[in-house]
Motif scaffolding. Sequence first.
Motif, PDB file in Angstrom:
ATOM      1  N   LEU A 189       1.740  -1.493 -12.048  1.00 13.57           N
ATOM      2  CA  LEU A 189       1.844  -2.698 -11.221  1.00 13.57           C
ATOM      3  C   LEU A 189       2.709  -2.411  -9.996  1.00 13.57           C
ATOM      4  N   SER A 190       3.821  -1.744 -10.234  1.00 13.38           N
ATOM      5  CA  SER A 190       4.735  -1.405  -9.144  1.00 13.38           C
ATOM      6  C   SER A 190       3.993  -0.612  -8.062  1.00 13.38           C
ATOM      7  N   MET A 191       3.184   0.354  -8.491  1.00 15.54           N
ATOM      8  CA  MET A 191       2.457   1.177  -7.529  1.00 15.54           C
ATOM      9  C   MET A 191       1.368   0.367  -6.806  1.00 15.54           C
ATOM     10  N   GLN A 192       0.747  -0.582  -7.524  1.00 14.91           N
ATOM     11  CA  GLN A 192      -0.269  -1.432  -6.890  1.00 14.91           C
ATOM     12  C   GLN A 192       0.356  -2.319  -5.815  1.00 14.91           C
ATOM     13  N   VAL A 193       1.538  -2.840  -6.136  1.00 13.06           N
ATOM     14  CA  VAL A 193       2.224  -3.703  -5.173  1.00 13.06           C
ATOM     15  C   VAL A 193       2.557  -2.906  -3.910  1.00 13.06           C
ATOM     16  N   ILE A 194       3.009  -1.673  -4.100  1.00 19.44           N
ATOM     17  CA  ILE A 194       3.322  -0.821  -2.955  1.00 19.44           C
ATOM     18  C   ILE A 194       2.095  -0.651  -2.057  1.00 19.44           C
ATOM     19  N   ASP A 195       0.934  -0.365  -2.680  1.00 19.32           N
ATOM     20  CA  ASP A 195      -0.302  -0.210  -1.904  1.00 19.32           C
ATOM     21  C   ASP A 195      -0.641  -1.475  -1.145  1.00 19.32           C
ATOM     22  N   GLU A 196      -0.473  -2.595  -1.829  1.00 15.06           N
ATOM     23  CA  GLU A 196      -0.837  -3.878  -1.238  1.00 15.06           C
ATOM     24  C   GLU A 196       0.057  -4.216  -0.041  1.00 15.06           C
ATOM     25  N   VAL A 197       1.355  -4.044  -0.204  1.00 14.84           N
ATOM     26  CA  VAL A 197       2.277  -4.368   0.899  1.00 14.84           C
ATOM     27  C   VAL A 197       2.014  -3.434   2.075  1.00 14.84           C
ATOM     28  N   ARG A 198       1.752  -2.168   1.765  1.00 16.36           N
ATOM     29  CA  ARG A 198       1.448  -1.201   2.832  1.00 16.36           C
ATOM     30  C   ARG A 198       0.179  -1.563   3.586  1.00 16.36           C
ATOM     31  N   LYS A 199      -0.824  -2.062   2.822  1.00 18.47           N
ATOM     32  CA  LYS A 199      -2.098  -2.431   3.441  1.00 18.47           C
ATOM     33  C   LYS A 199      -1.883  -3.590   4.418  1.00 18.47           C
ATOM     34  N   HIS A 200      -1.048  -4.542   4.025  1.00 21.07           N
ATOM     35  CA  HIS A 200      -0.793  -5.707   4.879  1.00 21.07           C
ATOM     36  C   HIS A 200       0.082  -5.362   6.076  1.00 21.07           C
ATOM     37  N   PHE A 201       1.062  -4.473   5.881  1.00 19.91           N
ATOM     38  CA  PHE A 201       2.044  -4.198   6.940  1.00 19.91           C
ATOM     39  C   PHE A 201       2.205  -2.686   7.145  1.00 19.91           C
ATOM     40  N   PRO A 202       1.128  -2.020   7.582  1.00 17.95           N
ATOM     41  CA  PRO A 202       1.166  -0.554   7.633  1.00 17.95           C
ATOM     42  C   PRO A 202       2.305  -0.004   8.495  1.00 17.95           C
ATOM     43  N   LYS A 203       2.625  -0.680   9.584  1.00 17.57           N
ATOM     44  CA  LYS A 203       3.644  -0.150  10.486  1.00 17.57           C
ATOM     45  C   LYS A 203       5.055  -0.491  10.048  1.00 17.57           C
ATOM     46  N   LEU A 204       5.181  -1.606   9.348  1.00 16.30           N
ATOM     47  CA  LEU A 204       6.538  -2.082   9.052  1.00 16.30           C
ATOM     48  C   LEU A 204       7.146  -1.427   7.823  1.00 16.30           C
ATOM     49  N   VAL A 205       6.308  -1.096   6.841  1.00 15.27           N
ATOM     50  CA  VAL A 205       6.844  -0.545   5.587  1.00 15.27           C
ATOM     51  C   VAL A 205       7.437   0.841   5.843  1.00 15.27           C
ATOM     52  N   THR A 206       8.657   1.053   5.370  1.00 13.37           N
ATOM     53  CA  THR A 206       9.307   2.343   5.604  1.00 13.37           C
ATOM     54  C   THR A 206       8.776   3.387   4.625  1.00 13.37           C
ATOM     55  N   ARG A 207       8.888   4.647   5.030  1.00 13.68           N
ATOM     56  CA  ARG A 207       8.516   5.744   4.137  1.00 13.68           C
ATOM     57  C   ARG A 207       9.500   5.791   2.965  1.00 13.68           C
ATOM     58  N   ALA A 208      10.771   5.564   3.270  1.00 13.13           N
ATOM     59  CA  ALA A 208      11.784   5.565   2.216  1.00 13.13           C
ATOM     60  C   ALA A 208      11.578   4.355   1.308  1.00 13.13           C
ATOM     61  N   ARG A 209      11.547   4.599  -0.009  1.00 15.13           N
ATOM     62  CA  ARG A 209      11.457   3.510  -0.984  1.00 15.13           C
ATOM     63  C   ARG A 209      12.650   3.633  -1.920  1.00 15.13           C
ATOM     64  N   ILE A 210      13.112   2.474  -2.417  1.00 20.61           N
ATOM     65  CA  ILE A 210      14.312   2.488  -3.243  1.00 20.61           C
ATOM     66  C   ILE A 210      13.907   2.446  -4.714  1.00 20.61           C
ATOM     67  N   PRO A 211      14.271   3.440  -5.490  1.00 22.17           N
ATOM     68  CA  PRO A 211      13.886   3.443  -6.904  1.00 22.17           C
ATOM     69  C   PRO A 211      14.668   2.398  -7.707  1.00 22.17           C
ATOM     70  N   ARG A 212      14.051   1.930  -8.785  1.00 23.95           N
ATOM     71  CA  ARG A 212      14.808   1.097  -9.718  1.00 23.95           C
ATOM     72  C   ARG A 212      15.684   2.024 -10.548  1.00 23.95           C
ATOM     73  N   THR A 213      16.978   1.855 -10.443  1.00 24.63           N
ATOM     74  CA  THR A 213      17.883   2.696 -11.235  1.00 24.63           C
ATOM     75  C   THR A 213      19.150   1.940 -11.596  1.00 24.63           C
ATOM     76  N   VAL A 214      19.616   2.200 -12.797  1.00 26.06           N
ATOM     77  CA  VAL A 214      20.781   1.475 -13.301  1.00 26.06           C
ATOM     78  C   VAL A 214      22.033   1.811 -12.480  1.00 26.06           C
ATOM     79  N   ARG A 215      22.052   2.965 -11.824  1.00 28.48           N
ATOM     80  CA  ARG A 215      23.217   3.337 -11.012  1.00 28.48           C
ATOM     81  C   ARG A 215      23.471   2.312  -9.904  1.00 28.48           C
ATOM     82  N   LEU A 216      22.372   1.793  -9.318  1.00 29.26           N
ATOM     83  CA  LEU A 216      22.521   0.792  -8.257  1.00 29.26           C
ATOM     84  C   LEU A 216      23.035  -0.526  -8.811  1.00 29.26           C
ATOM     85  N   ALA A 217      22.650  -0.841 -10.033  1.00 25.57           N
ATOM     86  CA  ALA A 217      23.116  -2.078 -10.651  1.00 25.57           C
ATOM     87  C   ALA A 217      24.580  -1.948 -11.075  1.00 25.57           C
ATOM     88  N   GLU A 218      25.014  -0.728 -11.372  1.00 27.35           N
ATOM     89  CA  GLU A 218      26.400  -0.506 -11.823  1.00 27.35           C
ATOM     90  C   GLU A 218      27.403  -0.475 -10.672  1.00 27.35           C
TER      91      GLU A 218
END
Length: 263
Positions: A189-218
Amino acid sequence: MTVLVVSNQKGGVGKTTTAISLGAAIVERGQRVLIVDLDPQANATSGLGISKERANGIYGVLLRERPLAEAIVPTALAGLDLVPSGPEMAGAEVELVPVMAREYRLRQALRGTAHYDTVIIDCPPSLGLLTINALAAGDGVVVPVQCEYYALEGLAQLLATIEAVRERLNERLEVLAIVLTMEDRRNRLSMQVIDEVRKHFPKLVTRARIPRTVRLAEAPSHGKPISLYDPHSRAARAYADLARELLSRLKAREPIALSGAIA
Ligand SMILES: Nc1ncnc2c1ncn2[C@@H]1O[C@H](COP(=O)(O)OP(=O)(O)OP(=O)(O)O)[C@@H](O)[C@H]1O
Ligand SMILES: [Mg+2]
């Protein structure tokens, strides 16, 4: 000085995490950065290890005409400063309503802050007067979008609000980037959402993506940005990549802004 506004009226999409982590990553690239916590929840304030209970934060600047310089506090990272939020901000949205030039309070306050290369404003999850103040003061909007179902929900309304502010209050304002947050590569699902957002906003979406990781929550519970808490983590690298990408976008944009100013 460039003013970046981190905004999305959807809650919990990674605005505050992005404001703090991106701010720290820009400092690592040699700039002086000021984070303005505009959210009554004061998550950026506590996440940077500053007590929410202290007085003299953004409230006084917006509603008591206190100088912004007097509200600035240093953080654990040299070069990264903060204008904190706190409990008195709970009423700010309503108290701003009768104020003269209410949309421009933050923009006026920021005029006196020449020592920073970049200001990053962390917005609350709403499109009220606080967010309007941020947009009226901003050069570029950074929109975190969580890689979850309903990711695109509300984006049209956010973009319409940005456009209205650009037309009526601040012609410098632009959407600089959409940043995909909390990416889970094992989740289809996460990967599908990425494709979808990219399709809608090809220029705006950054190449850098932020992973889900517990380190950021800590990291916030240690009062430190990820670049200090766990400098070699994937998350720290992702935000370093994002900083590099956004700074180069801003650089590429400059001639346009300049020619616009001359015309
Ligand atoms: N990439 C990530 N991986 C794991 N957890 C994350 C990530 N980004 C943010 N979080 C966690 O998710 C929660 C929401 O993140 P955050 O506070 O940054 O969102 P927000 O958009 O600022 O929320 P709000 O709308 O309430 O201001 C927090 O607990 C945060 O620590
Ligand atoms: Mg937040």
